[in-house]
Each structure stands twice: as C-alpha cells, then as structure tokens.
Design a protein around this motif. Sequence first.
Motif, short mmCIF file in Angstrom:
data_model
loop_
_atom_site.label_atom_id
_atom_site.label_comp_id
_atom_site.label_asym_id
_atom_site.label_seq_id
_atom_site.Cartn_x
_atom_site.Cartn_y
_atom_site.Cartn_z
N VAL A 130 6.36 -59.34 78.54
CA VAL A 130 5.65 -59.11 79.62
C VAL A 130 5.98 -60.28 80.53
CG1 VAL A 130 3.44 -58.96 80.84
CG2 VAL A 130 4.00 -57.81 78.75
N THR A 131 6.22 -61.68 80.15
CA THR A 131 6.61 -62.57 81.01
C THR A 131 7.88 -62.74 81.40
OG1 THR A 131 6.40 -64.43 79.26
CG2 THR A 131 4.32 -63.60 80.44
N ALA A 132 8.66 -61.93 80.85
CA ALA A 132 10.32 -62.15 81.11
C ALA A 132 10.78 -63.35 80.51
CB ALA A 132 10.80 -61.69 82.25
N GLY A 133 10.24 -63.75 79.38
CA GLY A 133 10.81 -64.97 78.79
C GLY A 133 9.96 -66.45 79.41
N TYR A 134 9.31 -66.15 80.57
CA TYR A 134 8.74 -67.44 81.15
C TYR A 134 8.06 -68.06 80.13
CZ TYR A 134 5.66 -70.24 84.18
OH TYR A 134 4.98 -71.30 84.71
N VAL A 135 7.12 -67.28 79.28
CA VAL A 135 6.44 -68.09 77.98
C VAL A 135 6.87 -67.92 76.82
CG1 VAL A 135 3.95 -68.27 77.23
CG2 VAL A 135 4.28 -67.62 79.57
N LYS A 136 7.33 -68.53 76.37
CA LYS A 136 8.23 -68.53 74.89
C LYS A 136 7.14 -68.09 73.80
CE LYS A 136 12.15 -69.59 76.67
NZ LYS A 136 13.20 -68.60 77.11
N ARG A 137 7.62 -67.27 73.03
CA ARG A 137 6.80 -66.73 71.94
C ARG A 137 6.65 -67.98 70.85
NH1 ARG A 137 9.29 -65.09 67.21
NH2 ARG A 137 7.40 -63.52 67.04
N SER A 138 7.55 -68.90 70.69
CA SER A 138 7.52 -70.39 69.72
C SER A 138 6.32 -70.98 70.35
CB SER A 138 8.81 -71.15 69.79
OG SER A 138 9.24 -71.37 71.06
N VAL A 139 6.18 -71.28 71.66
CA VAL A 139 5.18 -72.20 72.21
C VAL A 139 3.74 -71.51 71.98
CG1 VAL A 139 4.41 -73.33 74.23
CG2 VAL A 139 6.69 -73.21 73.77
N VAL A 140 3.70 -70.32 71.90
CA VAL A 140 2.47 -69.56 71.91
C VAL A 140 2.09 -69.55 70.37
CG1 VAL A 140 1.17 -67.44 71.87
CG2 VAL A 140 2.81 -68.01 73.76
N LEU A 141 2.97 -69.21 69.66
CA LEU A 141 3.03 -69.39 68.08
C LEU A 141 2.49 -70.63 67.87
CD1 LEU A 141 3.07 -67.56 65.54
CD2 LEU A 141 5.38 -68.44 65.42
N GLY A 142 2.98 -71.81 68.07
CA GLY A 142 2.69 -73.23 67.86
C GLY A 142 1.41 -73.41 68.36
N ALA A 143 0.78 -73.04 69.36
CA ALA A 143 -0.55 -73.18 69.98
C ALA A 143 -1.60 -72.42 68.88
CB ALA A 143 -0.77 -72.77 71.35
N ILE A 144 -1.46 -71.18 68.74
CA ILE A 144 -1.95 -70.69 67.70
C ILE A 144 -2.21 -71.10 66.12
CG2 ILE A 144 -2.36 -68.41 66.44
CD1 ILE A 144 -1.12 -66.84 68.96
N SER A 145 -1.05 -71.69 65.75
CA SER A 145 -1.06 -72.19 64.58
C SER A 145 -1.85 -73.64 64.54
CB SER A 145 0.47 -72.79 64.02
OG SER A 145 1.13 -71.46 63.89
N ILE A 146 -2.01 -74.34 65.47
CA ILE A 146 -2.89 -75.71 65.61
C ILE A 146 -4.13 -75.27 65.73
CG2 ILE A 146 -3.34 -77.38 67.22
CD1 ILE A 146 -0.31 -77.71 67.99
N GLY A 147 -4.52 -74.06 66.45
CA GLY A 147 -5.97 -73.58 66.51
C GLY A 147 -6.42 -73.30 65.18
N VAL A 148 -5.30 -72.66 64.57
CA VAL A 148 -5.99 -71.80 63.18
C VAL A 148 -5.98 -73.12 62.21
CG1 VAL A 148 -5.45 -70.36 61.24
CG2 VAL A 148 -5.23 -69.69 63.65
N GLY A 149 -5.23 -73.98 62.30
CA GLY A 149 -5.30 -75.18 61.17
C GLY A 149 -6.72 -75.92 61.55
N LEU A 150 -6.74 -76.32 62.84
CA LEU A 150 -8.19 -76.86 62.89
C LEU A 150 -9.59 -76.07 62.48
CD1 LEU A 150 -7.49 -78.16 66.40
CD2 LEU A 150 -7.75 -79.66 64.61
N ALA A 151 -9.33 -74.75 62.63
CA ALA A 151 -10.39 -73.78 62.32
C ALA A 151 -10.79 -74.06 60.82
CB ALA A 151 -10.16 -72.51 62.66
N VAL A 152 -9.66 -74.01 60.00
CA VAL A 152 -9.76 -73.96 58.59
C VAL A 152 -10.39 -75.51 58.14
CG1 VAL A 152 -8.59 -73.73 56.52
CG2 VAL A 152 -8.14 -72.27 58.10
N ALA A 153 -9.62 -76.42 58.83
CA ALA A 153 -10.33 -77.81 58.55
C ALA A 153 -11.83 -77.84 58.85
CB ALA A 153 -9.54 -78.86 59.31
#
Length: 482
Positions: free
Chosen positions: A344-367
């Motif tokens: 949708v963003t034509a590559g402006y927002v990279k999926r790897s960056v979004v995936l990294g942010a989600i991963s950090i959030g879920v890691g904090l949630a479990v901790a």
Amino acid sequence: MIVLIVHFFIAPMETVLLLRFLVGAVFVVVGLAVFLVGVDLSVSPLGEHIGAAISRPNKIWIIVCVGLVVGFFVSIAEPDLMILADEVQQVTSGIITRGNILVVVSIGIAVMMVVGLLRIVYNFSLSLTLLICYGIILVMAFFVSPEFLAIAFDASGATTGALTVPFIMALAVGISSMKKDSLSSEEDSFGLLGVTSTGAVLAVLAMGVFSNIGELSGTLPMQISGEASVFKPFLYMIPSVALESATALLPILVIFVVFQLVVFRFSAKRFRRLVMGLLYTFIGLVIFLTGVNAGFMEVGSTMGMNLAATGNTWLPIIVGFVLGLVTILAEPAVYVLTHRVETVTAGYVKRSVVLGAISIGVGLAVALSIIRILVPGIQLWHYLLPGYAISILLSFFVPKLFVGIAFDSGGVASGPMTATFILAFAQGVAEAVPGASVLTDAFGMIALVAMTPIITLQVLGLMVQVKAKRKEAKKGIEHEAL
C-alpha cells in the motif's frame, strides 16, 4: 533454536517432546507457506472486491448490512476464538459457555466493523474513534471483575486471527481504494482491524456488566498429555483441526458464492483461481494448526515449568522475551499485515522495519506477563490502563498512516502461535511458581501481546516523522546555501 538451547543447556525435557516439537516445526513451515499462497490467491482479492463493490453504489444501508453479516460470520468461525472460547468454558466450569463467548464476541465484532467501515466512508478521525471506543471500555472496566477484564482483552486478540485479518484488511483496502484522494485512501487502508477488535472487548465487558456473574473462579487444564508416541498426537489432531478450519472458511466461501452470483460474475478462469486459492488456504491452515497444537503446546508448558523450577527468576523473563521476539515471525497474519503495508505504501514503509517493531513489542509483552506471574500484587490493569492511555495519546501526534498500522498490528500479533505456544509457556511458569494462579496470572497475556506492538509501531512512526523533518530541514539549508 531457542527450544534446543534451553533443552541442552538449561532445562532438559523428555526426548519424545523434543522430537514432537521438531516434527511440529516442519508442519508449521510447510503449512505457513501453503496458507500464504492461498491467502494471496483468494482471501485478499476477495475482500478487496467486496469492499469496492459495497462502496461503489454509495448506499450506506448496503455497507451496514454487509458489514454486520460479514463481521459476524467471519468472527464466529475464527479458529483462535474457538480455542479461547473452549478455555473460557473450562476455566469458568461452564458458567460462561463456549457458545456464549462465540455469539457475544461475534456480535461485538460485527457492530464495530460497521462503525469502522462508516468511519472510512465519512473520513472520521481514527484517533477520535479509538479514543471514544477505549473511553467506553475504561468506564465499563470498573464494573467487572479482573478475570472478566482479562477474558475481554484476550478475546480482542483472539478474534483477529489467521483468517479474519487478511479478509478485514482487504475489505478496508477495497473501500478506501474508491476514494479520489490517494493520500486518504492509503491512510484508511489501515485501522479497520484496530476499530473492529474493540468490539470483542466491549461485548464481553457488556456481558459481564449485565449478566451479574460476578467474580470468576476455576482452573485452566495444563496441556500435558503424557503421550509416548511422536506421531500419534498429530494423527489425533488432524480431524478436529480440519473441521475447525473448514468451519472457519465456510462463511467466506458462502459470501464468495453469493457475490459471484449477484455482483462479480468472474470469468470461469478467475473463479477457478479463487476456489483453488481457498483450497490452498484450507490445506495450509490445517497443516499449520496441527503442527502448532500437536507439536508446540506441550513443549511450551513443559519448558515454562522447567525454567521456573530452576529457582532463577530471571531465566523465565529472559527466555520469555526472546520467545516473544521470534515466535511472532511464525504468525501467518503478521506476514499478511507487513506485506500489505509495503504494498500500500509502495515500499515507503519496509516490511522488515514493521516486523522488527512488532517483534520487540511482543517480546516486551511476554516478559511483562512473566513478571506479573512472578511478582505478587501486579494486576493486569496495571499494564493495560497506562499502556492504552499512552497508545491513544500517541495517536494524536503520530502520522495517520502509522496509527492505523499500529492498531492493526495489535490484532495480528495475537494469532495461533501466541494463543498456543506462548500462552502454554506462561501457564507452565504459573503452575510452577508458588502462590501464582494459572487462571488469574497466565490469563491476560494475549491482551498484553495485542497492546505493546501498538506502542512500539507508533514510536516507530514518530521516529520516521522526525527523520523526515530533519531531511526536509537539511534540504532547505542546502537550498539557501546555493
């Protein structure tokens, strides 16, 4: 790799469990691959076509009717919600039945899906919509027990699973694509999932307020089978998983057939392609869920108990953080979201960056969930109240595109991997910690997993905004110098 490291160097488990986990991992990889191919071929394009079709006549009653019907039937057939409904029935000793949860939550989802669709049509602020929704949730939360609050927020995460996420997101893309303003269309492609998921919380809280059930009590059965065979649990699980997956896909298939007969009139070739995609989706979902349920859940419970039994309080917290960090990589809905963001963003927002942010959030949630189990006195609302307050506050300062992506991410993060392996890990820790309760302390972990990515992705949005402003300022200085 994490399970192997824990097994060989920290807290060994039975060999049969480890072998079953490795077989389950193969199932997960193959199932995820087939499932994502099926989603790309069928569920996503179907949702986009339906969204565009119901918005084209510019008649609100069509959007309301389709939203209610689609929202209810897609939600009631979601496998993650079925799993949660079964657990709630067991926990409450039948006081809250499986059918009650399924129907009540699905009604809430249907109503809020209509609200989310109308918000897109009328260009109403996403931040204000979420502020109103969570404001109502905050008021209602004072009138229910802490256990009810945990079930309500867990239901919010469970409704946005492997099937509902791609369909609802595609529906939003289809409706927003009909807008003439391209920027508005891009921003409104996200956020529908975030608004819709509040319906589950509102519905369960309403049930708690008006049913006079009061405080809930009970125990959550541990997922320890004691089965000595490696492959028998997989063979035992396939029929029930296949039935659940077929039930989940049936409403989408019926909706597809109805729209094909009345609206779409796809060519025979296109029709076969969509049907084949639905078949791939079904096969992939069966393989994936079989691997997760038969190969992962018992290992998660055992590993949690073994780590807690070592007496080192930091071990479960650290392992929990790392597990949350990497387990999210296997969530089917996360791949759908990140791929949709990049498209949708034509590559402006990279999926790897979004995936990294989600991963950090879920890691904090479990901790944070493990800390809540280990430290007496910490309640779920101690996390949820400030967490959602920060989320809503940030939404007024973050670029609108990131607000929608962030609140959508909260739903996709809490999928079948979280509802099984990570939840089983938390239950195992709670079972081994003296004074901790599997019901009151392990329940609510899905709620945290659904909340923390909202904050981390909005922080990412602020960082992108600051970086963009610095870049513009630098260009302005260079232009003046020239």
